[in-house]
Design a protein around this motif. Structure first.
Motif, PDB file in Angstrom:
ATOM      1  N   GLN A   1       0.833  -1.205   0.000  1.00 16.19           N
ATOM      2  CA  GLN A   1       0.000   0.000   0.000  1.00 16.19           C
ATOM      3  C   GLN A   1       0.861   1.245   0.000  1.00 16.19           C
TER       4      GLN A   1
ATOM      5  N   SER B   1       0.396   5.214   0.772  1.00 17.05           N
ATOM      6  CA  SER B   1      -0.452   6.265   1.336  1.00 17.05           C
ATOM      7  C   SER B   1       0.177   7.611   0.988  1.00 17.05           C
TER       8      SER B   1
ATOM      9  N   HIS C   1      -0.280  11.852   1.316  1.00 19.60           N
ATOM     10  CA  HIS C   1      -0.912  12.951   2.039  1.00 19.60           C
ATOM     11  C   HIS C   1      -0.513  14.257   1.366  1.00 19.60           C
TER      12      HIS C   1
ATOM     13  N   ALA D   1      -5.875  12.826   1.634  1.00 21.29           N
ATOM     14  CA  ALA D   1      -5.109  11.584   1.587  1.00 21.29           C
ATOM     15  C   ALA D   1      -5.746  10.604   0.616  1.00 21.29           C
TER      16      ALA D   1
ATOM     17  N   THR E   1      -4.988   6.262  -0.809  1.00 19.43           N
ATOM     18  CA  THR E   1      -4.199   5.042  -0.667  1.00 19.43           C
ATOM     19  C   THR E   1      -4.361   4.201  -1.920  1.00 19.43           C
TER      20      THR E   1
ATOM     21  N   TYR F   1       4.550  10.728   1.620  1.00 22.91           N
ATOM     22  CA  TYR F   1       4.004   9.408   1.306  1.00 22.91           C
ATOM     23  C   TYR F   1       4.759   8.341   2.074  1.00 22.91           C
TER      24      TYR F   1
END
Length: 128
Positions: A60, A62, A64, A95, A97, A125
């Motif tokens: 994953q 993520s 931001h 955000a 994902t 990230y």
């Protein structure tokens, strides 16, 4: 212009202190937004590549974003990839994902984050 750049530097430094990589993050970037050029701040595409093999399984990313503008985010691991649009960064934090599943160990891993023209934002990230 110098005053606006100073405000942006202060803002980015403050936002960098707010981001903490998730526990178990394999790689994390602290902060990106742009670079100072002869005409002020320039939009910069983030493209980080890692040659370390990733194990088979789910991965994953993520992302931001704090500021204004939008981002196109891509995660590629070996032959598997996923891409999405983060339509609007926000003054608080937006955000998104992405998940990529690999069936075998894969390399390389490439994270690409492309801000739309005019985006002014702190971007962080983490890849887990």
């Amino acid at each position: 212009m110098a005053e606006a750049e100073a405000r942006l530097e202060t803002y980015l430094h403050t936002q960098q202190q707010r981001f903490t990589a998730p526990e178990g993050a394999v790689a994390a970037s602290g902060l990106h937004s742009g670079s100072a050029g002869p005409n002020g701040w320039q939009t910069t595409t983030i493209r980080d590549q890692d040659a370390q093999p990733r194990p088979a399984g789910a991965h994953q990313l993520s992302v931001h974003c704090t500021g204004t503008g939008s981002l196109t985010v891509t995660l590629a691991i070996g032959e598997s990839s996923e891409s999405t649009q983060l339509p609007q960064c926000s003054p608080e934090t937006a955000a998104t994902t992405l998940s990529v599943r690999t069936t075998t160990q894969a390399t390389p891993t490439t994270v690409t984050i492309a801000p739309a023209p005019g985006t002014v934002a702190a971007i962080a990230y983490a890849l887990t």
